[in-house]
Motif scaffolding. Structure first.
Motif, PDB file in Angstrom:
ATOM      1  N   LYS A 153      -4.057  76.941 -36.367  1.00 21.64           N
ATOM      2  CA  LYS A 153      -4.738  77.178 -35.096  1.00 21.64           C
ATOM      3  C   LYS A 153      -4.777  75.904 -34.256  1.00 21.64           C
ATOM      4  O   LYS A 153      -4.521  75.926 -33.045  1.00 21.64           O
TER       5      LYS A 153
ATOM      6  N   ARG B 211      -0.573  91.201 -34.132  1.00 26.87           N
ATOM      7  CA  ARG B 211       0.106  89.898 -34.165  1.00 26.87           C
ATOM      8  C   ARG B 211      -0.814  88.803 -33.641  1.00 26.87           C
ATOM      9  O   ARG B 211      -1.758  89.058 -32.911  1.00 26.87           O
ATOM     10  N   LEU B 212      -0.497  87.586 -34.034  1.00 29.98           N
ATOM     11  CA  LEU B 212      -1.360  86.469 -33.665  1.00 29.98           C
ATOM     12  C   LEU B 212      -1.196  86.086 -32.209  1.00 29.98           C
ATOM     13  O   LEU B 212      -2.171  85.808 -31.521  1.00 29.98           O
TER      14      LEU B 212
ATOM     15  N   ILE C  40      -1.917  86.574 -42.134  1.00 33.05           N
ATOM     16  CA  ILE C  40      -2.755  87.102 -41.049  1.00 33.05           C
ATOM     17  C   ILE C  40      -4.106  87.574 -41.573  1.00 33.05           C
ATOM     18  O   ILE C  40      -5.119  87.471 -40.888  1.00 33.05           O
TER      19      ILE C  40
ATOM     20  N   TRP D 202      -6.651  84.980 -41.279  1.00 30.38           N
ATOM     21  CA  TRP D 202      -6.810  84.398 -39.934  1.00 30.38           C
ATOM     22  C   TRP D 202      -8.146  84.841 -39.334  1.00 30.38           C
ATOM     23  O   TRP D 202      -8.324  86.021 -39.032  1.00 30.38           O
TER      24      TRP D 202
ATOM     25  N   ARG E 113      -6.905  87.365 -32.222  1.00 30.42           N
ATOM     26  CA  ARG E 113      -5.469  87.648 -32.249  1.00 30.42           C
ATOM     27  C   ARG E 113      -5.068  88.246 -30.916  1.00 30.42           C
ATOM     28  O   ARG E 113      -5.888  88.851 -30.214  1.00 30.42           O
ATOM     29  N   GLU E 114      -3.785  88.122 -30.609  1.00 30.08           N
ATOM     30  CA  GLU E 114      -3.292  88.756 -29.398  1.00 30.08           C
ATOM     31  C   GLU E 114      -3.434  90.269 -29.524  1.00 30.08           C
ATOM     32  O   GLU E 114      -3.708  90.978 -28.566  1.00 30.08           O
TER      33      GLU E 114
END
Lengths: 567, 567
Positions: B474, B498-499, B558, B561, B565-566
């Protein structure tokens, strides 16, 4: 990397083989890796077959998918792993001089020769077939391959079978039994020896037997298959050794597996006395360029040092990974051995074990052992705790923990994992009595079942408690032995449930005031128990200190009593 | 037994005290045992308070019952245990010369002197009070005593409160938070430091934070209580250090506990640098006739050798048992120390830990450590497996496992117990990679989460994999670092989630054919990941062997994470 790529051939594509191949690939991107698989499918979750058959899930692909949902077929192996996977291909022979394997593509019968620098044999095991006529009848099945799983699942879906017999009372036998029962099939399990689930001691096995019967299936022990009966090539029943005929349309044979060592024998590799390929800690056979992994090899017991067979999916994966490393970087990894750990769901019970049962310890020549059987909840009553019944086995002299069996509706799995690690760490009972385990009411009692189990064992080893098994108490009751049997529960509990083996009720809280009701002869055997025998133990401590010299606790209490009760 | 009975006084009747008294009784039927308890209740299941408050069960008696359903009151202690339990009685002072304890019965204020041969101090701990005005307002609570539990339960039942603030983001804080939320109360947890759940490393703590928010409660970190605001003696809100005011009718303070050492101080017993009574392995204080157990003492870490506090119910019980043995048979039992193991249910997550986190290891001076973070299912997809995210900590040089944190909706408890035993057995990563654990699909993957965790650690220790934490990735993304970020999942997965941190998608299966899309500069940092980073790791192995020299895997993928996220 400028040198010639290493040529690796792996024979066997179910569990250990693919693991070895994949690990080798990760260690060496440029090795030429070929995986030879007799079946159509690769890397199947064989242990999941019973759950597919029983309808826990419906999508057959889930048995051959990665967690991300990719089917592990030849194409997947080619693209994601860079491994050439030859399916429906049988390895016919190994030539150790020329370092080649001859394989045959079964559909086309075309043969091919593969060169290897390192070879991995992962040929698995084959189901043992009972020595009984009629084994080839339509309706006699094993549950070993995906094809078997498909056949049994189709039987479930078409409701084609009303009655089934499962031959073999081991782990797989009862997983199949449950699956068939869930499919609505009237099922009987037959077991040749006098006990189901041979890795358990008899007392615990009997409790599991009761639970299975309570769920519908019948169990017949001490009786093998004499003959599979048929009509027009179709199974109509199973005839037992004692002549009993059980009509059925399906018989599933699950009497164990035998290492598939055909290729190893042909190649004159060393075979051990347990019938598996002999390997060293590197998973190397007697030919240092040939490794062997999975159900076809023998493993060393970390407890007894003896060679054993351990045909379990997890062990296969562990060994595959070790071989995969060593074929790329020699001597870079080892597989030290096993403790023999297993688990199985049977209806609402979980049945688990690690290390040796008392009978297995004795069979392995470990005679100076002590056992401790306890019953108790997994989590508190107020969190809806469920019962666990377990038996711990330790060496008397050293105090080393060598075995643990646990059954019941509670969270057995965690307790078996805990004790498996205690055994792996060669911990003693003294270490275990003070174990620092995760405690919160949703997960454990303040003193976890495993700790209490060790504490009871410690009490026995220190001579603070003498125990009797439920079976020993039953024998005394049956033979009218001259013992005084004392139930230390409350009158309400006694009214609701009791053994009826000539016991006297004196609640623990009243015991000190009623010592005059106990035998005058201070050497007479007194046996105490309660629901789980904690109050029984407290009562025993009182009596011992008041001079009774032959005071014993029935271990595990009424919850561990597998025999008929008066109430 | 013909000698004078041993006189034993135990001060404290919650957990460790009753255990010591009961064990002493079982060891010596003729000792005179007196238990002194300040509260009305004895041997309460304090850890069950949040579940009573939250409505998991309604019968208050279940908190003070034996498993057989007997309320553990003075009468029960008298009859079943032969222990005189003095409730509502405070120990005022100990006179070590005359070996007496002066106690006061609180309702009558009458004093009494108890003679002891052996004394056990089990005075527990007291809740820490934040240094903020208004702490005495009606509506400011702790959850420490049965009375506290009754008060909070009444609030639930009467629906008297709409908004609550929990002060303190530790285990108890979040257990209370969940209970209040289940009672329909709008709850905010505030935590003075910059992280909730201080026994976790920040990455994992952040994932738990997300889960809690998703269940309703808000969390404010880096902000303590400046003042409890009130009106007419009643709480109306909480003012934070930064000036924010949170209106509420209830504030539950759970900022930890402090050993209650008043009596020990008065008696000049040795106090340790962690603020608890110093005891040896026998649980003896600096006065050999005085033992101390439970939350009021310090324990030795089995990992670092340092003194620590471990105010947990299970440790209290273990220590009580050890003291109970030693006061009857000197030096007959020891408590070797703790690994620091804890667990907590927070909504659908379990949060557990054993040993040291990375930050705790560094704080303890253990700097040469390695960590491995992984995500994965507890059991197979086809058995409806649930996610686990964990972080293993090991000494780099010796490979010894020194810590494990695990969170998620999956079966965390078993994995923490497994690793707690690995730490207790002083096992290394090499031992753990081949652990023989109970495997069947209802309970585990073929390679259990704990084993995979050790395998990833082994890969890192052997230099086969370089890892980055999600936070490190990040930071790189935020600072526009010159790295190439590679997502190795499928296009379908990428479409669904997705990130969006500038990553390039190349599915693992296509990677070998698309190496030309990777940076020409072989020293440029490449970061790979997938859903759980297994495919990321496989991809990294490919790239490393094709000459890229700075290839890293985002550990845990992920699923680990915790940031936005996007998609």
């Amino acid at each position: 990397m400028s040198s010639q790529p290493t040529r690796i051939v792996v024979i066997g594509g179910s569990a250990a083989g693919p693991k070895a191949a994949a690990k080798a690939r990760r260690m060496d991107e440029f090795a030429e890796i070929t995986l030879v698989q007799r079946e159509q499918e690769l890397s199947m979750a064989s242990c999941g077959f019973p759950y597919y058959v029983g309808g826990t899930f419906d999508d057959r692909n889930m048995l051959i998918c990665t967690p991300a949902g990719n089917v592990r077929d030849s194409q997947f192996y080619g693209k994601a792993k860079g491994i050439e996977a030859l399916v429906l291909t049988e390895a016919l022979r190994i030539d150790r001089d020329t370092k080649t394997v001859t394989v045959k593509h079964l559909p086309t019968e075309s043969e091919r020769t593969l060169h290897y620098d390192r070879l991995v044999i992962a040929t698995g095991a084959r189901p043992v077939c009972p020595n009984a006529p009629g084994f080839d009848l339509d309706g006699v099945q094993t549950l070993h391959s995906m094809g078997d799983a498909d056949t049994l699942r189709a039987i479930r879906d078409t409701k084609a079978v009303e009655k089934a017999v499962v031959v073999g009372g081991g782990l797989i036998g009862f997983e199949v039994c449950e699956a068939l029962r869930l499919a609505g099939i009237d099922t009987t399990v037959i077991e040749k020896t006098h006990q189901i689930l041979p890795f358990l001691d008899p007392d615990l096995a009997k409790l599991v037997e009761n639970h299975i019967r309570a769920n519908g299936p019948d169990i017949i022990v001490g009786n093998g298959v004499a003959e599979f009966l048929g009509d027009n090539g179709k199974l109509t029943g199973v005839k037992l050794d004692n002549g009993t005929e059980l009509p059925c349309q399906l018989a599933v044979v699950a009497v164990g597996v035998r290492p598939n060592i055909d290729l190893a024998l042909l190649s004159h590799l060393e075979i051990g006395d347990q019938g598996g390929i002999r390997v060293n800690e590197r998973m190397q056979t007697s030919d240092p360029d040939i490794y062997a992994v999975g159900d076809c090899v023998e493993c060393k017991s970390l407890i007894s040092g003896h060679w054993m067979r351990a045909p379990y999916g997890d062990i296969a994966n562990l060994q595959g990974r070790v071989a995969g490393q060593n074929i790329i970087r020699e001597n870079s990894a080892s597989f030290p051995g096993i403790t023999q750990t297993g688990i199985c769901k049977i209806f609402d019970f979980t049945v688990g074990f690690t290390g040796l049962s008392a009978q297995a310890a004795k069979a392995a020549g470990l005679n100076d052992i002590e056992t401790a059987t306890i019953s108790g909840l997994d989590i508190p009553v107020f969190m809806s705790g469920k019962l666990l019944i377990s038996k711990l086995v330790a060496e008397r002299e050293s105090g080393r923990i060598i075995g643990f069996q646990c059954i019941g509706p509670g969270d057995v799995s965690k307790r078996v994992a805990t004790m498996a690690m205690a055994i792996r760490g060669k911990l003693t009972v003294e270490d275990m009595v003070n174990a620092d385990l995760p405690y919160a009411p949703p997960y454990s009692l303040a003193l976890d079942h495993t700790i209490v189990s060790a504490q009871v064992m410690e009490n026995k080893l220190k001579g603070l408690m003498q125990g009797l098994s439920v079976t020993e108490v039953k024998q005394r009751a049956d033979h009218g032995a001259d013992c005084f049997i004392l139930d230390t529960r409350s009158p309400e509990e006694f009214e609701a449930m009791r053994l009826g083996i000539g016991e006297t009720l004196i609640p623990l809280g009243a015991l000190r005031g009623r010592l005059n009701e106990l035998p005058e002869d201070k050497d007479r055997e007194i046996i105490l128990y309660c629901k789980i025998s904690l109050r029984g133990y407290e009562g025993a401590a009182i009596l011992q200190q008041h001079g009774w010299r032959n005071v014993k606790v029935m271990e595990g209490g009424i919850m561990a009593w597998p025999y008929a009760r008066e109430k």
